[in-house]
Each structure stands twice: as C-alpha cells, then as structure tokens.
Scaffold this motif. Sequence first.
Motif, mmCIF file in Angstrom:
data_model
loop_
_atom_site.group_PDB
_atom_site.id
_atom_site.type_symbol
_atom_site.label_atom_id
_atom_site.label_comp_id
_atom_site.label_asym_id
_atom_site.label_seq_id
_atom_site.Cartn_x
_atom_site.Cartn_y
_atom_site.Cartn_z
ATOM 1 N N ALA A 84 0.815 -1.250 0.051
ATOM 2 C CA ALA A 84 0.047 0.082 -0.123
ATOM 3 C C ALA A 84 0.820 1.253 0.133
ATOM 4 O O ALA A 84 0.514 2.149 -0.587
ATOM 5 C CB ALA A 84 -0.861 0.027 1.241
ATOM 6 N N GLN A 85 2.058 1.073 0.780
ATOM 7 C CA GLN A 85 2.865 2.314 0.642
ATOM 8 C C GLN A 85 3.528 2.532 -0.637
ATOM 9 O O GLN A 85 3.707 3.693 -1.098
ATOM 10 C CB GLN A 85 3.934 2.267 1.842
ATOM 11 N N ALA A 86 3.932 1.551 -1.287
ATOM 12 C CA ALA A 86 4.603 1.729 -2.629
ATOM 13 C C ALA A 86 3.781 1.958 -3.583
ATOM 14 O O ALA A 86 3.835 2.990 -4.543
ATOM 15 C CB ALA A 86 4.903 0.130 -2.969
ATOM 16 N N VAL A 87 2.147 1.538 -3.487
ATOM 17 C CA VAL A 87 1.316 2.074 -4.441
ATOM 18 C C VAL A 87 0.883 3.576 -4.234
ATOM 19 O O VAL A 87 0.774 4.439 -5.153
ATOM 20 C CB VAL A 87 -0.048 1.317 -4.006
ATOM 21 N N GLY A 88 0.918 4.041 -2.784
ATOM 22 C CA GLY A 88 0.613 5.438 -2.509
ATOM 23 C C GLY A 88 1.846 6.344 -3.023
ATOM 24 O O GLY A 88 1.696 7.461 -3.562
ATOM 25 N N SER A 89 2.954 5.690 -3.039
ATOM 26 C CA SER A 89 4.263 6.479 -3.448
ATOM 27 C C SER A 89 4.467 6.604 -4.895
ATOM 28 O O SER A 89 4.537 7.705 -5.155
ATOM 29 C CB SER A 89 5.687 5.719 -3.037
ATOM 30 N N ALA A 90 4.105 5.563 -5.613
ATOM 31 C CA ALA A 90 3.770 5.536 -7.189
ATOM 32 C C ALA A 90 2.832 6.726 -7.574
ATOM 33 O O ALA A 90 2.948 7.578 -8.220
ATOM 34 C CB ALA A 90 3.501 4.236 -7.854
ATOM 35 N N LEU A 91 1.644 6.695 -6.935
ATOM 36 C CA LEU A 91 0.572 7.545 -7.063
ATOM 37 C C LEU A 91 0.809 8.990 -6.811
ATOM 38 O O LEU A 91 0.423 10.079 -7.553
ATOM 39 C CB LEU A 91 -0.855 7.115 -6.785
ATOM 40 N N ASP A 92 1.810 9.254 -5.675
ATOM 41 C CA ASP A 92 2.128 10.396 -5.398
ATOM 42 C C ASP A 92 2.875 11.049 -6.578
ATOM 43 O O ASP A 92 2.873 12.103 -6.912
ATOM 44 C CB ASP A 92 2.903 10.509 -4.039
ATOM 45 N N ARG A 93 4.165 10.174 -7.050
ATOM 46 C CA ARG A 93 4.733 10.632 -8.250
ATOM 47 C C ARG A 93 4.095 11.032 -9.401
ATOM 48 O O ARG A 93 4.420 12.106 -9.989
ATOM 49 C CB ARG A 93 5.827 9.412 -8.555
ATOM 50 N N LEU A 94 2.852 10.113 -9.655
ATOM 51 C CA LEU A 94 2.077 10.567 -10.904
ATOM 52 C C LEU A 94 1.408 11.969 -10.739
ATOM 53 O O LEU A 94 1.377 12.686 -11.573
ATOM 54 C CB LEU A 94 0.927 9.594 -11.113
ATOM 55 N N ALA A 95 0.988 12.050 -9.470
ATOM 56 C CA ALA A 95 0.192 13.429 -9.108
ATOM 57 C C ALA A 95 1.240 14.574 -9.148
ATOM 58 O O ALA A 95 0.855 15.751 -9.665
ATOM 59 C CB ALA A 95 -0.300 13.334 -7.588
ATOM 60 N N GLU A 96 2.515 14.442 -8.618
ATOM 61 C CA GLU A 96 3.610 15.354 -8.920
ATOM 62 C C GLU A 96 3.894 15.563 -10.250
ATOM 63 O O GLU A 96 3.872 16.860 -10.789
ATOM 64 C CB GLU A 96 4.933 14.830 -8.300
ATOM 65 N N HIS A 97 3.958 14.653 -11.149
ATOM 66 C CA HIS A 97 4.127 15.035 -12.438
ATOM 67 C C HIS A 97 3.073 15.593 -13.454
ATOM 68 O O HIS A 97 3.148 16.621 -14.034
ATOM 69 C CB HIS A 97 4.301 13.540 -13.095
ATOM 70 N N ARG A 98 1.869 15.431 -12.737
ATOM 71 C CA ARG A 98 0.556 15.980 -13.354
ATOM 72 C C ARG A 98 0.813 17.568 -12.979
ATOM 73 O O ARG A 98 0.347 18.223 -13.469
ATOM 74 C CB ARG A 98 -0.666 15.406 -13.150
ATOM 75 N N ARG A 99 1.195 17.775 -11.802
ATOM 76 C CA ARG A 99 1.162 19.057 -11.325
ATOM 77 C C ARG A 99 2.178 19.991 -12.006
ATOM 78 O O ARG A 99 1.949 21.177 -12.302
ATOM 79 C CB ARG A 99 1.432 19.389 -9.788
ATOM 80 N N ILE A 100 3.302 19.391 -12.540
ATOM 81 C CA ILE A 100 4.313 19.869 -13.236
ATOM 82 C C ILE A 100 3.968 20.246 -14.355
ATOM 83 O O ILE A 100 3.934 21.291 -14.929
ATOM 84 C CB ILE A 100 5.753 19.104 -13.145
ATOM 85 N N LEU A 101 3.096 19.265 -15.089
ATOM 86 C CA LEU A 101 2.588 19.586 -16.727
ATOM 87 C C LEU A 101 1.529 20.710 -16.535
ATOM 88 O O LEU A 101 1.646 21.372 -17.353
ATOM 89 C CB LEU A 101 1.947 18.237 -17.083
ATOM 90 N N ALA A 102 0.778 20.742 -15.411
ATOM 91 C CA ALA A 102 -0.270 21.763 -15.176
ATOM 92 C C ALA A 102 0.422 23.116 -15.333
ATOM 93 O O ALA A 102 -0.133 24.196 -15.800
ATOM 94 C CB ALA A 102 -1.104 21.549 -13.939
ATOM 95 N N ILE A 103 1.659 23.404 -14.635
ATOM 96 C CA ILE A 103 2.173 24.873 -14.628
ATOM 97 C C ILE A 103 3.027 24.844 -15.772
ATOM 98 O O ILE A 103 3.494 26.044 -15.774
ATOM 99 C CB ILE A 103 2.749 24.894 -13.232
ATOM 100 N N ALA A 104 3.633 23.879 -16.284
ATOM 101 C CA ALA A 104 4.404 24.128 -17.542
ATOM 102 C C ALA A 104 4.269 25.126 -18.375
ATOM 103 O O ALA A 104 5.128 25.807 -18.721
ATOM 104 C CB ALA A 104 5.112 22.602 -18.138
ATOM 105 N N PRO A 105 3.156 25.368 -18.940
ATOM 106 C CA PRO A 105 2.802 26.384 -19.857
ATOM 107 C C PRO A 105 3.360 27.757 -19.445
ATOM 108 O O PRO A 105 3.895 28.911 -20.018
ATOM 109 C CB PRO A 105 1.531 26.260 -20.332
ATOM 110 N N PHE A 106 3.114 28.016 -18.065
ATOM 111 C CA PHE A 106 3.347 29.258 -17.392
ATOM 112 C C PHE A 106 4.827 29.506 -17.208
ATOM 113 O O PHE A 106 5.156 30.634 -16.875
ATOM 114 C CB PHE A 106 2.496 29.290 -16.157
ATOM 115 N N LEU A 107 5.688 28.420 -17.145
ATOM 116 C CA LEU A 107 7.178 28.602 -17.060
ATOM 117 C C LEU A 107 7.758 29.300 -18.243
ATOM 118 O O LEU A 107 8.956 29.594 -18.195
ATOM 119 C CB LEU A 107 7.714 26.997 -16.593
ATOM 120 N N ASP A 108 7.253 29.005 -19.336
ATOM 121 C CA ASP A 108 7.839 29.603 -20.673
ATOM 122 C C ASP A 108 7.661 31.152 -20.742
ATOM 123 O O ASP A 108 8.308 31.478 -21.659
ATOM 124 C CB ASP A 108 7.101 28.838 -21.813
ATOM 125 N N ASP A 109 6.572 31.745 -20.085
ATOM 126 C CA ASP A 109 6.502 33.079 -20.042
ATOM 127 C C ASP A 109 7.583 33.907 -19.646
ATOM 128 O O ASP A 109 8.421 33.639 -18.832
ATOM 129 C CB ASP A 109 5.206 33.492 -19.354
#
Length: 109
Positions: A84-109
Amino acid sequence: MTVRPAPARPVAPAPRPPATPDVAAVLGPFVAWLASREPYEGLRRRQVRVVERFLRWAAADRGDPRTRRERFESEIGVGGTAEAQAVGSALDRLAEHRRILAIAPFLDD
C-alpha cells in the motif's frame, strides 16, 4: 375495449464520461520524467507498473474522478501493507508529474 401494454421505449445508454487520455500518451512522458527523478531502477520499474495499472483501471472507471485514486487503492485491497505504501508512493509521483505539467505552460512566459 381491449387494453394493450404501451410499447416499450428503448432505454438510452448511460452517458459516458469524458474520454480519458490514452494510457501510453500519459505513461510515456511520466516514465521519462521519472527516470530523471528516481535513481533506483527497481523502484522506477515498480512505480511505472503501479501507474500503468492505475491508468488502465482509470480508463475503465465510470465513477467520480475526484475520488478515483481512493477507490483504486481500496479496490486493489492492499491497505495497511508495505505494498500500500508502494502504491501510494507511485501515485504521489504521478500526481507530482501532473502538477508539473499543469504549470509548465506558465514557466515559458
């Protein structure tokens, strides 16, 4: 006067949720990003397997997207274990990746 049953009306299918992105389209960039973040290959492989399983499950899921992660973790039935901890860790990484992608367009400004 003869009483006849009303003709049956066809039942409309339940509306489908918005299309989920192709698993490979999400998984590919995640794998590349994860390789730059996680130095341990074994851990990366495990996290990729969990994320792929989650994405495939989510593509078929028809429930509320806001509770999708919790339902997935509950459905795989590993609560309270090391897995369960391994699953949570993997899904946390996916959430982190999605957050980065969500703000990426603003980083180019």
